[in-house]
Design an enzyme around this catalytic site. Structure first.
Site, PDB file in Angstrom:
ATOM      1  N   ARG A  34       0.829  -1.200   0.000  1.00 18.35           N
ATOM      2  CA  ARG A  34       0.000   0.000   0.000  1.00 18.35           C
ATOM      3  C   ARG A  34       0.871   1.261   0.000  1.00 18.35           C
ATOM      4  NH1 ARG A  34      -5.162   0.659   1.378  1.00 18.35           N
ATOM      5  NH2 ARG A  34      -5.248  -1.448   2.255  1.00 18.35           N
ATOM      6  N   LYS A 109      -6.102 -13.495  11.098  1.00 16.92           N
ATOM      7  CA  LYS A 109      -6.759 -14.359  12.079  1.00 16.92           C
ATOM      8  C   LYS A 109      -7.425 -13.478  13.134  1.00 16.92           C
ATOM      9  CE  LYS A 109      -3.016 -17.766  11.594  1.00 16.92           C
ATOM     10  NZ  LYS A 109      -1.904 -18.459  12.298  1.00 16.92           N
ATOM     11  N   GLY A 141      -2.828 -21.610  10.315  1.00 15.97           N
ATOM     12  CA  GLY A 141      -1.982 -22.626  10.930  1.00 15.97           C
ATOM     13  C   GLY A 141      -0.815 -22.034  11.695  1.00 15.97           C
ATOM     14  N   SER A 143       2.413 -20.621  12.372  1.00 17.80           N
ATOM     15  CA  SER A 143       3.440 -20.079  11.473  1.00 17.80           C
ATOM     16  C   SER A 143       3.911 -18.710  11.932  1.00 17.80           C
ATOM     17  CB  SER A 143       2.874 -19.964  10.054  1.00 17.80           C
ATOM     18  OG  SER A 143       1.609 -19.313  10.073  1.00 17.80           O
ATOM     19  N   ALA A 145       6.069 -15.612  10.775  1.00 19.24           N
ATOM     20  CA  ALA A 145       6.476 -15.101   9.463  1.00 19.24           C
ATOM     21  C   ALA A 145       7.982 -15.215   9.244  1.00 19.24           C
ATOM     22  CB  ALA A 145       6.029 -13.648   9.323  1.00 19.24           C
ATOM     23  N   LYS A 196      -6.930 -18.527  19.637  1.00 23.85           N
ATOM     24  CA  LYS A 196      -5.576 -18.815  20.150  1.00 23.85           C
ATOM     25  C   LYS A 196      -4.825 -17.535  20.470  1.00 23.85           C
ATOM     26  CE  LYS A 196      -3.186 -17.754  16.210  1.00 23.85           C
ATOM     27  NZ  LYS A 196      -1.879 -17.051  16.016  1.00 23.85           N
ATOM     28  N   ASP A 249      -1.638 -24.267  16.339  1.00 19.74           N
ATOM     29  CA  ASP A 249      -1.462 -22.820  16.376  1.00 19.74           C
ATOM     30  C   ASP A 249      -1.504 -22.295  17.805  1.00 19.74           C
ATOM     31  OD1 ASP A 249      -0.932 -20.430  15.160  1.00 19.74           O
ATOM     32  OD2 ASP A 249      -2.821 -20.275  14.089  1.00 19.74           O
ATOM     33  N   SER A 259       5.916 -14.747  19.392  1.00 18.64           N
ATOM     34  CA  SER A 259       4.478 -14.481  19.461  1.00 18.64           C
ATOM     35  C   SER A 259       4.201 -13.085  20.011  1.00 18.64           C
ATOM     36  CB  SER A 259       3.796 -15.517  20.354  1.00 18.64           C
ATOM     37  OG  SER A 259       2.466 -15.134  20.656  1.00 18.64           O
ATOM     38  N   GLU A 286      -3.395  -9.323  17.194  1.00 24.52           N
ATOM     39  CA  GLU A 286      -4.829  -9.436  16.948  1.00 24.52           C
ATOM     40  C   GLU A 286      -5.618  -9.822  18.198  1.00 24.52           C
ATOM     41  OE1 GLU A 286      -6.550  -8.506  14.514  1.00 24.52           O
ATOM     42  OE2 GLU A 286      -5.403  -8.592  12.658  1.00 24.52           O
TER      43      GLU A 286
END
Length: 338
Positions: A34, A109, A141, A143, A145, A196, A249, A259, A286
């Site tokens: 963007r 998510k 799932g 992961s 990044a 989660k 996850d 995390s 999130e």
């Protein structure tokens, strides 16, 4: 196959890098940013210095930017479109892509923030509302990044009610280091991906307070039970929560040092307020934005989610960290399977 990834944050960039490593005569990958300045920096340095510092962006990955509409160059020739925005941006993206005739999948998510018109929605519920004819799904799932961008082994779930979407996602991203499984239970996959994050805040809080591995194991296990109860009430399959997008996850997000949601819990345990904790991350967590919506939808469905309720009270400032832990661990005895 022409793959277009919309959003040059950490996860969008990582997935584009992974796909571009397999690029060749029959696969082309474009990453759209963007921010035109960020796109120029990516093009010049072949590195996402904002989100994935130190990871080389393959020359095969094409970089694009500028105003986006249904006739934009990257979209016209796309065989698969990946939406890599935070949950807050998904509605606008799905509205923009509503007329697409190729598979579309999102990576975010969580639940959309509730409005006066509706409770917060999961991605598939948003799609049904704003783009009902879209062939769509989610790639989810356990992961981080950074690990995907580095080519470290990872397994994901491609979830959709449409077999074409599942098959396209597997074809696009399955590689020697990235294994992609198909699943038709998009409800369960999305509930797992949303809840989660909330539970990881709770485990981060306990880890930050030094409560030990026993407490962490208890929270993860009882958190999985909460997640499953909500999923079943929304129409998910129970077995989905024992798979990658449920237990897998949850374990990663609740225990991994990368995390962001777990980090929020740790920072709150150290005395930071919520705004200070969020500002220090530099990325979206999130779980902070989904926790209240998870609790709200659980109440509407009559689902008991005590860990989620304690996290909401902590985030809202209604409980101190030590009080939240007492609430989490001090419930009355009951049958484990209830």
């Amino acid at each position: 196959m022409n793959i277009v990834v919309l959003g040059a944050g950490a996860w969008g960039t990582a997935l584009a890098i992974s796909a571009a490593r397999q690029a060749g005569a029959h696969r082309h990958v474009t990453l759209w940013a963007r921010d035109a300045q960020q796109a120029a920096d990516l093009q010049q340095h072949r590195e996402n210095r904002r989100y994935l510092s130190g990871v080389v962006v393959p020359e095969a990955l094409q970089i694009a930017s500028g105003p986006l509409h249904s006739g934009s160059a990257p979209l016209v020739s796309a065989d698969l479109v990946i939406v890599a925005t935070p949950m807050a941006g998904l509605r606008a993206m799905l509205t923009l892509l509503a007329a697409q005739r190729v598979p579309v999948a999102w990576l975010c998510k969580g639940f959309e923030a509730p409005t006066t018109q509706s409770t917060g929605l999961l991605g598939h519920e948003l799609r049904a509302q704003v783009a009902p004819d879209l062939l769509a799904g989610v790639l989810s799932g356990p992961s981080f990044a950074l690990e995907v961008a580095r080519g470290q082994p990872t397994a994901l779930v491609a979830a959709s009610e449409h077999a074409l979407v599942r098959d396209t996602l597997v074809t696009a991203f399955h590689s020697p280091t990235l294994r992609v499984y198909a699943n038709d239970d998009i409800v369960g996959v999305e509930v797992g991906g949303a809840v989660k994050n909330v539970l990881a805040i709770a485990t981060g809080l306990c880890d930050g307070l030094g409560l030990g591995m026993n407490a962490r194991a208890a929270l993860i296990t009882r958190g999985l039970a909460e997640m499953t109860r909500l999923g079943l009430a929304l129409g998910a399959k129970a077995e989905t929560f024992m798979g990658l997008s449920g237990l897998g996850d949850l374990v990663l997000t609740a225990t991994g040092d990368l995390s962001r949601n777990r980090k929020v819990g740790q920072l709150l345990s150290q005395g930071m307020n919520l705004q200070q904790a969020v500002d220090s991350l530099g990325h979206v967590a999130e779980g902070v934005y989904s926790a209240r919506t998870v609790a709200q939808r659980a109440r509407l469905l009559g689902v008991d989610m005590p860990i989620t309720d304690a996290v909401v009270a902590l985030l809202d400032g209604g409980l101190r960290p030590d009080q939240a832990v007492s609430l989490l661990m001090g419930r009355d005895p009951k049958d484990e399977l209830l």
